[in-house]
Design an enzyme around this catalytic site. Sequence first.
Site, PDB file in Angstrom:
ATOM      1  N   ASN A   1      72.888 -11.238  62.355  1.00  0.00           N
ATOM      2  CA  ASN A   1      73.686 -11.054  63.566  1.00  0.00           C
ATOM      3  C   ASN A   1      73.969 -12.450  64.130  1.00  0.00           C
ATOM      4  O   ASN A   1      73.090 -13.064  64.726  1.00  0.00           O
ATOM      5  CB  ASN A   1      72.892 -10.190  64.567  1.00  0.00           C
ATOM      6  CG  ASN A   1      73.599 -10.069  65.903  1.00  0.00           C
ATOM      7  OD1 ASN A   1      74.729 -10.505  66.061  1.00  0.00           O
ATOM      8  ND2 ASN A   1      72.916  -9.472  66.871  1.00  0.00           N
TER       9      ASN A   1
ATOM     10  N   LYS B   1      75.755 -13.244  66.505  1.00  0.00           N
ATOM     11  CA  LYS B   1      75.994 -13.203  67.950  1.00  0.00           C
ATOM     12  C   LYS B   1      77.260 -14.008  68.287  1.00  0.00           C
ATOM     13  O   LYS B   1      78.183 -14.018  67.467  1.00  0.00           O
ATOM     14  CB  LYS B   1      74.750 -13.679  68.716  1.00  0.00           C
ATOM     15  CG  LYS B   1      73.502 -12.889  68.271  1.00  0.00           C
ATOM     16  CD  LYS B   1      72.291 -13.071  69.129  1.00  0.00           C
ATOM     17  CE  LYS B   1      71.151 -12.205  68.604  1.00  0.00           C
ATOM     18  NZ  LYS B   1      69.944 -12.315  69.408  1.00  0.00           N
TER      19      LYS B   1
ATOM     20  N   HIS C   1      72.697  -3.030  70.902  1.00  0.00           N
ATOM     21  CA  HIS C   1      71.850  -4.224  70.911  1.00  0.00           C
ATOM     22  C   HIS C   1      71.351  -4.473  72.337  1.00  0.00           C
ATOM     23  O   HIS C   1      72.084  -4.252  73.302  1.00  0.00           O
ATOM     24  CB  HIS C   1      72.642  -5.430  70.398  1.00  0.00           C
ATOM     25  CG  HIS C   1      71.769  -6.609  70.123  1.00  0.00           C
ATOM     26  ND1 HIS C   1      71.284  -7.413  71.134  1.00  0.00           N
ATOM     27  CD2 HIS C   1      71.247  -7.080  68.969  1.00  0.00           C
ATOM     28  CE1 HIS C   1      70.515  -8.356  70.591  1.00  0.00           C
ATOM     29  NE2 HIS C   1      70.468  -8.174  69.282  1.00  0.00           N
TER      30      HIS C   1
ATOM     31  N   GLU D   1      71.042  -7.044  74.015  1.00  0.00           N
ATOM     32  CA  GLU D   1      71.858  -7.977  74.801  1.00  0.00           C
ATOM     33  C   GLU D   1      73.052  -7.253  75.413  1.00  0.00           C
ATOM     34  O   GLU D   1      73.515  -7.609  76.495  1.00  0.00           O
ATOM     35  CB  GLU D   1      72.294  -9.162  73.921  1.00  0.00           C
ATOM     36  CG  GLU D   1      71.115 -10.089  73.681  1.00  0.00           C
ATOM     37  CD  GLU D   1      71.216 -10.947  72.437  1.00  0.00           C
ATOM     38  OE1 GLU D   1      72.281 -11.010  71.818  1.00  0.00           O
ATOM     39  OE2 GLU D   1      70.184 -11.559  72.080  1.00  0.00           O
TER      40      GLU D   1
ATOM     41  N   GLU E   1      63.939  -3.799  67.720  1.00  0.00           N
ATOM     42  CA  GLU E   1      63.970  -5.173  68.210  1.00  0.00           C
ATOM     43  C   GLU E   1      63.319  -5.226  69.590  1.00  0.00           C
ATOM     44  O   GLU E   1      63.987  -4.947  70.609  1.00  0.00           O
ATOM     45  CB  GLU E   1      65.418  -5.666  68.328  1.00  0.00           C
ATOM     46  CG  GLU E   1      66.175  -5.691  67.026  1.00  0.00           C
ATOM     47  CD  GLU E   1      67.316  -6.708  67.043  1.00  0.00           C
ATOM     48  OE1 GLU E   1      67.341  -7.541  66.132  1.00  0.00           O
ATOM     49  OE2 GLU E   1      68.136  -6.687  67.970  1.00  0.00           O
TER      50      GLU E   1
ATOM     51  N   GLY F   1      64.806 -14.172  70.253  1.00  0.00           N
ATOM     52  CA  GLY F   1      65.125 -15.548  70.626  1.00  0.00           C
ATOM     53  C   GLY F   1      64.000 -16.286  71.310  1.00  0.00           C
ATOM     54  O   GLY F   1      64.217 -17.346  71.902  1.00  0.00           O
TER      55      GLY F   1
ATOM     56  N   SER G   1      63.044 -12.916  66.465  1.00  0.00           N
ATOM     57  CA  SER G   1      62.398 -14.159  66.011  1.00  0.00           C
ATOM     58  C   SER G   1      61.945 -14.109  64.555  1.00  0.00           C
ATOM     59  O   SER G   1      60.960 -14.753  64.184  1.00  0.00           O
ATOM     60  CB  SER G   1      61.234 -14.543  66.938  1.00  0.00           C
ATOM     61  OG  SER G   1      61.734 -14.825  68.233  1.00  0.00           O
TER      62      SER G   1
HETATM   63  P1  13P Z   1      66.611 -13.695  66.985  1.00  0.00           P
HETATM   64  O1  13P Z   1      66.369 -13.562  65.492  1.00  0.00           O
HETATM   65  O2  13P Z   1      67.416 -14.918  67.330  1.00  0.00           O
HETATM   66  O3  13P Z   1      65.349 -13.549  67.762  1.00  0.00           O
HETATM   67  O4  13P Z   1      67.561 -12.466  67.400  1.00  0.00           O
HETATM   68  C1  13P Z   1      67.236 -11.200  66.941  1.00  0.00           C
HETATM   69  C2  13P Z   1      68.363 -10.309  67.246  1.00  0.00           C
HETATM   70  O5  13P Z   1      68.669 -10.043  68.393  1.00  0.00           O
HETATM   71  C3  13P Z   1      69.121  -9.768  66.109  1.00  0.00           C
HETATM   72  O6  13P Z   1      69.994  -8.763  66.510  1.00  0.00           O
END
Ligand code: 13P
Length: 253
Positions: free
Chosen positions: A11, A13, A98, A100, A168, A174, A215
Site C-alpha cells: 500500500n 498510500k 483502511h 487512515e 492492521e 507507521g 510496521s
Molecule cells: P506501515 O507498514 O507503514 O506501518 O503501514 C501499514 C499499512 O497501513 C498498510 O495498509
Amino acid sequence: MPSPRRLIAGNWKMNGLRSDATTRAAALRDKAGAARMALPDIVLCPPFTLLTTVAQTIGSTLALGAQDCHAADKGAHTGDIAAPMLAEIGCRYVIVGHSERRAAHGENDPQVRAKAEAAHRAGLVAIICVGESANERKAGRHLTVVAGQLDGSLPAGVNAANTVIAYEPVWAIGTGQTPMPSDIAEMHAYVRKRLSDALPKDDEGERIRLLYGGSANSGNAPELVATPGVDGLLVGGASLDAEAFWKMVLAAV
Ligand code: 13P
C-alpha cells in the site's frame, strides 16, 4: 485444509510521482519475472494517479490494486473514484476500510461494507481492513472491536475469491511497533473462527486470506509470515523500497 496461497500487498498510500513509481514497479516486475520459484500473489496499490502507469509497467506478472473506491458505481460524487473505473484500468484488488480512511474521512462499517459490495459488483477483490486502537487494546477490547468491524463491514456474498481481510492494529501502523506474534496469532485465530462460523459452505471462511499489516518490514517479515494464521502482509512504508518489499515477498515463498 491446505493453507491458502499467500499474498503480499504494498500500500503505497499517498506517495510517489510517475518517475519513482515506474522505477519501483519495473524493479519488482523484473524480480518477479526472474524468480525461479513459485511466488505468493503480489499486489501493488499505488495512488489513483499512478494506477495506469503502474499497470502499464507491471504487465501481467504482478497484480494492481487501488486504495479505496466509492460505494456507488457512478454519479455526482466529486473527487471520488468508482470500482468499475478501477476494474477498467486493470485493477484486480481494492483496499477498503483502511484505518487512515476510517480516521481521516470518518468512514464507518456500513460504508466500508457498501464499498466492498461495490468492489464485488465490479469483479474486484476487496481487501477489507480491520484493527483496534491502542486504547482499545489496553482496555482488552481488541477482539470485541475487530468482531464488530467484521460483522459490520463484511458484505453478503463474501467468499474466498472476492475478499481478503487485513488485520492492521491502528497503533502498529507507521510506528515501528508490532504486536507480539502470540497476539497476532490470537487475533487471526479469532477472525478465522468467526469467518468459518459465518461461512461454513464450501469452507469459504477457512479459505479467506488473512493478512497482517502494521510496521511490517524486511527484517520482521519472516517472523510475521511464520506466525500461525497469517496468510500474508499488507505493507505500507516498506513497500516504497523495491529491495525491501522484494525481501518480504521472498519471506512469503
Ligand atoms: P506501515 O507498514 O507503514 O506501518 O503501514 C501499514 C499499512 O497501513 C498498510 O495498509
